[in-house]
Write an enzyme that holds these catalytic residues in place. Structure first.
Site, PDB file in Angstrom:
ATOM      1  N   GLY A 120      30.262  11.875 114.739  1.00 51.15           N
ATOM      2  CA  GLY A 120      30.744  10.530 115.058  1.00 51.15           C
ATOM      3  C   GLY A 120      29.942  10.010 116.235  1.00 51.15           C
ATOM      4  O   GLY A 120      29.321  10.800 116.960  1.00 51.15           O
ATOM      5  N   TYR A 169      29.829  15.721 116.784  1.00 49.65           N
ATOM      6  CA  TYR A 169      31.041  15.319 117.517  1.00 49.65           C
ATOM      7  C   TYR A 169      32.178  16.308 117.225  1.00 49.65           C
ATOM      8  O   TYR A 169      32.995  16.617 118.087  1.00 49.65           O
ATOM      9  CB  TYR A 169      31.443  13.895 117.127  1.00 49.65           C
ATOM     10  CG  TYR A 169      32.700  13.390 117.811  1.00 49.65           C
ATOM     11  CD1 TYR A 169      32.636  12.759 119.051  1.00 49.65           C
ATOM     12  CD2 TYR A 169      33.951  13.562 117.208  1.00 49.65           C
ATOM     13  CE1 TYR A 169      33.797  12.307 119.677  1.00 49.65           C
ATOM     14  CE2 TYR A 169      35.108  13.116 117.837  1.00 49.65           C
ATOM     15  CZ  TYR A 169      35.030  12.487 119.060  1.00 49.65           C
ATOM     16  OH  TYR A 169      36.169  12.050 119.672  1.00 49.65           O
ATOM     17  N   HIS A 181      23.206  18.457 112.259  1.00 52.22           N
ATOM     18  CA  HIS A 181      23.803  17.966 111.004  1.00 52.22           C
ATOM     19  C   HIS A 181      23.285  18.770 109.807  1.00 52.22           C
ATOM     20  O   HIS A 181      22.210  18.470 109.293  1.00 52.22           O
ATOM     21  CB  HIS A 181      23.482  16.481 110.815  1.00 52.22           C
ATOM     22  CG  HIS A 181      24.271  15.586 111.705  1.00 52.22           C
ATOM     23  ND1 HIS A 181      25.492  15.067 111.349  1.00 52.22           N
ATOM     24  CD2 HIS A 181      24.028  15.155 112.965  1.00 52.22           C
ATOM     25  CE1 HIS A 181      25.972  14.338 112.339  1.00 52.22           C
ATOM     26  NE2 HIS A 181      25.105  14.375 113.345  1.00 52.22           N
ATOM     27  N   SER A 189      32.371  -2.055  79.514  1.00 54.31           N
ATOM     28  CA  SER A 189      31.188  -2.856  79.823  1.00 54.31           C
ATOM     29  C   SER A 189      29.930  -2.295  79.171  1.00 54.31           C
ATOM     30  O   SER A 189      28.877  -2.893  79.230  1.00 54.31           O
ATOM     31  CB  SER A 189      30.986  -2.877  81.336  1.00 54.31           C
ATOM     32  OG  SER A 189      30.610  -1.578  81.769  1.00 54.31           O
ATOM     33  N   GLY A 190      30.041  -1.098  78.591  1.00 54.61           N
ATOM     34  CA  GLY A 190      28.834  -0.452  78.070  1.00 54.61           C
ATOM     35  C   GLY A 190      28.216   0.466  79.106  1.00 54.61           C
ATOM     36  O   GLY A 190      27.319   1.241  78.808  1.00 54.61           O
ATOM     37  N   GLY A 191      28.688   0.388  80.350  1.00 52.29           N
ATOM     38  CA  GLY A 191      28.157   1.221  81.428  1.00 52.29           C
ATOM     39  C   GLY A 191      28.821   2.594  81.447  1.00 52.29           C
ATOM     40  O   GLY A 191      29.757   2.863  80.692  1.00 52.29           O
ATOM     41  N   VAL A 192      28.314   3.452  82.332  1.00 49.77           N
ATOM     42  CA  VAL A 192      28.772   4.842  82.375  1.00 49.77           C
ATOM     43  C   VAL A 192      30.254   4.933  82.768  1.00 49.77           C
ATOM     44  O   VAL A 192      31.038   5.608  82.094  1.00 49.77           O
ATOM     45  CB  VAL A 192      27.941   5.649  83.412  1.00 49.77           C
ATOM     46  CG1 VAL A 192      28.393   7.101  83.446  1.00 49.77           C
ATOM     47  CG2 VAL A 192      26.472   5.554  83.101  1.00 49.77           C
ATOM     48  N   ASP A 193      30.642   4.245  83.848  1.00 47.44           N
ATOM     49  CA  ASP A 193      31.975   4.471  84.418  1.00 47.44           C
ATOM     50  C   ASP A 193      33.095   4.072  83.454  1.00 47.44           C
ATOM     51  O   ASP A 193      34.008   4.856  83.193  1.00 47.44           O
ATOM     52  CB  ASP A 193      32.138   3.710  85.743  1.00 47.44           C
ATOM     53  CG  ASP A 193      31.015   4.041  86.708  1.00 47.44           C
ATOM     54  OD1 ASP A 193      30.380   5.091  86.526  1.00 47.44           O
ATOM     55  OD2 ASP A 193      30.752   3.242  87.630  1.00 47.44           O
ATOM     56  N   LYS A 249      29.222   9.636  91.349  1.00 52.08           N
ATOM     57  CA  LYS A 249      28.563   9.234  90.099  1.00 52.08           C
ATOM     58  C   LYS A 249      28.025  10.430  89.296  1.00 52.08           C
ATOM     59  O   LYS A 249      28.154  10.465  88.077  1.00 52.08           O
ATOM     60  CB  LYS A 249      27.407   8.288  90.453  1.00 52.08           C
ATOM     61  CG  LYS A 249      26.803   7.560  89.292  1.00 52.08           C
ATOM     62  CD  LYS A 249      27.571   6.307  88.987  1.00 52.08           C
ATOM     63  CE  LYS A 249      26.923   5.470  87.943  1.00 52.08           C
ATOM     64  NZ  LYS A 249      27.673   4.223  87.747  1.00 52.08           N
TER      65      LYS A 249
END
Ligand code: XMP
Length: 515
Positions: A54, A82, A171, A225-229, A371
């Site tokens: 952070g 942090y 990190h 919609s034809g999309g993946v999701d 995704k």
């Protein structure tokens, strides 16, 4: 039982990456606001708790502080940046501003790596690890029971540990840190003994159970919609509830690509979805007539989409209590307030406002997924590769790829040019290497010559970018031979285009779409 990890978000820009890394290891992880209640955390039953980085100093007036000691009673703790400082602070050690801040790459030397596995990996590097750091404060004095097990170039503690608590000042979740994954793995697998059981089959099983429990014998409505999701949501719901309970509507806005509506409808039907097509192409075209401004186009399309969707549901005479949406985890994370007080979820671009208008409850089976996980479960559910591997396509479709006013003729011209480009990418075997590719039709006419004739026709632009999330992007470096082939085919075969240009603008400063 699924191994679960809680990640407490203290505001770092890269907290999401910690969750992603764990999921990539096959371990379920969830983000929580830093001040999540102990009850909620206990209910979650984490096998380990990770405290993110952070931007604050623990001594700032508005820094995100919480008691950390009691977290260690719930599960082993791992602090990052942090996270390490708040652990030190909370367990009674001392943090202070460093004279020499450590930003960017730093070489850390380990004396006692967290686990035998990490030690073996570090042996190849002589126990020296290149890491990415970004901190102004350092751990000055350790709390009782802690020891330093790695040191930075500036001779500050880079990793510390005690019985149930481990922490690093760098990190490990960013790719600039060498062996960053190994550091996280040592906590997750060696110290917490997690199992990598968050796999596509187990995700599907969990989601099917959840859907059955939430929906019961009610009916669900879903806009495809034809999309993946949305396709994966449809497949999941249908598998969980059967086609009689799941009603899908696919609206043909007339703004889809060449043959897209019929091809995708066929794929959906072949798969066994209960899907109705709603042909609204003429309506969209007439509502968009005369509009050139991109935002007015988007608003008009959004409005007409909702009206069409509502009308087709009325026509079907269905009594659906639930509306399903393809909201993903990044959308949820984006809207989680750091202070944990308010959680508002981004509304879907195409159906914003629909659940309230239609007075329906939401089903969002992908809310906890990234995704790549959505693609993996789509594959597990047997959806065709043509759907799962598709480039993203914007809700307003070709309307934002025809600059200026939209007409039927321009749509046809654009569809033909776009089809040549996309087929070219597939033939070349590079479609899957590209995040998104398309042709945009420019409102520019230029002089050309074809045969012995002078032409005066439109220019089009090829756009292809690589990206990992669409937030930033770089233009794709095609071979000149490929560009020449596509350009020749478009100018020879598509009436109305006599010039093809290639867009070499990254994002930022450009956007991916032209409008
Ligand atoms: P930009 O052009 O903003 O696009 O760099 C980033 C990603 O978002 C898509 N995009 C949209 N998607 N409705 C959508 O559903 C929209 O209005 C819209 N505008 C852009 C774009 O295709 C890219 O994947």
């Amino acid at each position: 039982m699924t191994s679960k990890f809680a990640i407490l978000d203290f505001g770092s820009q890269v907290t999401q990456l910690i969750a992603r890394r764990l999921r990539e290891f096959g371990v379920y992880s969830e983000l929580f606001p830093f001040d999540v209640s102990l009850e909620k955390l206990k209910d979650f039953q984490p096998q380990g708790i990770i405290l993110s980085g952070g931007a604050h100093s623990v001594y700032d007036e508005n820094s995100p502080l919480r008691g950390v000691k009691e977290l260690a009673d719930i599960a082993p703790l791992f602090g990052i940046c942090y996270g390490m400082q708040i652990i030190t602070h909370s367990f009674g050690g001392k943090v202070e501003a460093a004279l020499n801040r450590e930003y960017g790459l730093n070489e850390v030397v380990w004396s006692d790596p967290f686990s035998q596995n990490l030690k073996t990996k570090l042996q190849n590097l002589d126990h020296q690890q290149n890491v990415w750091m970004s901190h102004g404060d350092i751990v000055k004095a350790l709390p009782q029971g802690f020891e330093v097990v790695a040191t930075s170039e500036g001779n500050h503690p880079a990793a510390i540990k005690s019985d149930r608590v481990w922490a690093v000042q760098f990190h490990p979740e960013v790719t600039h840190t060498d062996l960053g994954d190994e550091v996280l793995r040592s906590f997750v697998f060696d110290l917490c003994k997690a199992e990598a059981n968050w796999t596509a089959p187990s995700i599907v099983e969990t989601l099917l159970e959840k859907i059955k429990k939430q929906v019961g014998s009610e009916k669900v409505l879903l806009g495809l919609s034809g999309g993946v999701d949305s396709s994966v949501v449809a497949a999941l719901l249908t598998k969980a509830l059967g086609p009689d309970q799941v009603h899908c509507v696919f609206v043909d806005t007339g703004l889809l690509r060449k043959n897209e509506f019929t091809d995708v409808m066929k794929m959906y039907k072949d798969y066994g979805l209960n899907v109705k097509g709603a042909d609204a192409a003429d309506l969209f075209l007439s509502e968009l007539a005369g509009i050139s401004d991109p935002e007015t186009k988007r608003k008009t399309i959004g409005r007409v989409f909702i009206e069409t969707f509502e009308q087709s549901v009325k026509d079907l005479n269905l009594d659906c209590r639930f509306l399903a949406q393809g909201t993903l985890y990044p959308d949820v994370i984006e809207s989680v307030n750091l202070r944990g007080s308010s959680v508002t979820i981004k509304s879907h671009h195409n159906v914003g406002g629909l659940p309230e208008r239609m007075n329906m409850d939401l089903v969002e089976p992908l809310r906890e997924l990234f995704k790549d996980e959505v693609r993996a479960i789509g594959k597990e559910l047997g959806l065709p590769a043509e759907i799962l591997g598709r480039h993203p396509f914007p809700g307003p479709g070709l309307a934002v790829r025809i600059l200026g006013e939209i007409t039927k003729e321009k749509l046809e011209t654009l569809r033909d040019a776009d089809d040549i480009f996309i087929k070219g990418l597939k033939e070349e075997g590079i479609y899957d290497d590209i995040w998104q590719a398309f042709v945009a039709l420019l409102p520019v006419k230029s002089v050309g010559v074809q045969g012995d004739n002078r032409t005066y026709a439109n220019a089009c632009v090829l756009r292809a970018v690589s990206s990992s999330d669409g937030m930033t992007a770089d233009w794709y470096d095609f071979s000149p031979k490929f560009l020449r082939k596509v350009s020749n085919r478009i100018t020879n075969e598509v009436a109305g285009i006599n010039r093809v240009v290639y867009d070499v603008t990254s994002k930022p400063p450009g956007t991916i779409e032209w409008e």
